[in-house]
Design an enzyme around this catalytic site. Structure first.
Site, PDB file in Angstrom:
ATOM      1  N   HIS A   1      31.346  42.289  40.603  1.00  0.00           N
ATOM      2  CA  HIS A   1      32.376  41.577  41.364  1.00  0.00           C
ATOM      3  C   HIS A   1      33.499  42.545  41.673  1.00  0.00           C
ATOM      4  O   HIS A   1      33.880  43.357  40.821  1.00  0.00           O
ATOM      5  CB  HIS A   1      32.939  40.395  40.568  1.00  0.00           C
ATOM      6  CG  HIS A   1      31.881  39.402  40.214  1.00  0.00           C
ATOM      7  ND1 HIS A   1      31.397  38.490  41.110  1.00  0.00           N
ATOM      8  CD2 HIS A   1      31.180  39.230  39.076  1.00  0.00           C
ATOM      9  CE1 HIS A   1      30.442  37.780  40.529  1.00  0.00           C
ATOM     10  NE2 HIS A   1      30.285  38.204  39.293  1.00  0.00           N
TER      11      HIS A   1
ATOM     12  N   TYR B   1      40.785  41.149  47.166  1.00  0.00           N
ATOM     13  CA  TYR B   1      39.530  41.893  47.337  1.00  0.00           C
ATOM     14  C   TYR B   1      39.724  43.312  47.872  1.00  0.00           C
ATOM     15  O   TYR B   1      38.758  44.057  47.980  1.00  0.00           O
ATOM     16  CB  TYR B   1      38.589  41.109  48.258  1.00  0.00           C
ATOM     17  CG  TYR B   1      38.194  39.781  47.659  1.00  0.00           C
ATOM     18  CD1 TYR B   1      37.446  39.732  46.479  1.00  0.00           C
ATOM     19  CD2 TYR B   1      38.589  38.578  48.228  1.00  0.00           C
ATOM     20  CE1 TYR B   1      37.107  38.532  45.904  1.00  0.00           C
ATOM     21  CE2 TYR B   1      38.252  37.362  47.660  1.00  0.00           C
ATOM     22  CZ  TYR B   1      37.517  37.347  46.495  1.00  0.00           C
ATOM     23  OH  TYR B   1      37.173  36.148  45.916  1.00  0.00           O
TER      24      TYR B   1
HETATM   25  C1  DQA Z   1      33.586  37.766  43.984  1.00  0.00           C
HETATM   26  C2  DQA Z   1      34.282  36.780  43.027  1.00  0.00           C
HETATM   27  C3  DQA Z   1      33.830  35.360  43.303  1.00  0.00           C
HETATM   28  O1  DQA Z   1      34.475  34.462  42.407  1.00  0.00           O
HETATM   29  C4  DQA Z   1      34.190  34.965  44.718  1.00  0.00           C
HETATM   30  O2  DQA Z   1      33.700  33.671  44.999  1.00  0.00           O
HETATM   31  C5  DQA Z   1      33.734  35.952  45.726  1.00  0.00           C
HETATM   32  C6  DQA Z   1      33.793  37.375  45.439  1.00  0.00           C
HETATM   33  C7  DQA Z   1      34.122  39.195  43.815  1.00  0.00           C
HETATM   34  O3  DQA Z   1      33.446  40.125  44.262  1.00  0.00           O
HETATM   35  O4  DQA Z   1      35.219  39.393  43.275  1.00  0.00           O
HETATM   36  O5  DQA Z   1      33.392  35.581  46.855  1.00  0.00           O
HETATM   37  O6  DQA Z   1      32.213  37.774  43.685  1.00  0.00           O
END
Ligand code: DQA
Length: 147
Positions: free
Chosen positions: A101, A24
């Site tokens: 995302h 992330y």
């Molecule tokens: C997310 C991707 C999702 O699969 C995951 O559960 C998240 C973050 C992203 O921003 O990459 O919590 O939404």
């Protein structure tokens, strides 16, 4: 000034910066909010940026955006892949929705490849980190302007 763009963030995104940074990135949620607010400001818009770990609270905010927002940028996090309740709220919202995302969900586990949010979204941006939020704001500005 038009109504604000609601930027809604789901469970565990409050941990950004320390949560699995190899996936992330190192930006905190405040950094992401600043990226979105900066782009919105450049376009003469405002963001109402929020995060909740609670599905019901997110549903309530989507219902609020129906009245008080010009559009919704939604990173539903884990609820993306599970929540019919959130999809129902988004489908009733009657404002444009862009799904975001941070990570590229299509490079990850199979269960992340399905999104309920996508069924309600005009478009999806994923894999571009915090920059994806700026791009979503820019796209939303164009959509709201053309309405
Ligand atoms: C997310 C991707 C999702 O699969 C995951 O559960 C998240 C973050 C992203 O921003 O990459 O919590 O939404």
């Amino acid at each position: 000034m038009p109504k604000p763009i609601y930027v809604l963030n789901g469970p565990n995104l409050n941990l950004l910066g320390t949560r699995e940074p190899e996936i992330y990135g190192k930006h905190t949620l405040d950094d992401v909010a600043a990226v979105a607010a900066k782009r919105a400001g450049e376009l003469g818009l405002k963001c109402d940026f929020r995060q909740s770990n609670l599905e019901g609270e997110l549903v309530t905010w989507v219902q609020e955006a129906r009245e008080k927002g010009s559009g919704i940028i939604m990173n539903a996090a884990g609820l993306t892949h599970t929540s019919v309740a959130l999809l129902d709220a988004l489908q009733a919202a009657d404002v444009p929705i862009i799904e975001v995302h941070l990570s590229n969900i299509f490079r990850r586990e199979d269960f992340r490849h399905h999104s309920y949010v996508s069924k309600a979204a005009v478009g999806v941006i994923c894999g571009l980190g915090a920059q994806g939020y700026a791009l979503a704001v820019e796209a939303m500005a164009g959509i709201v302007d053309s309405k």
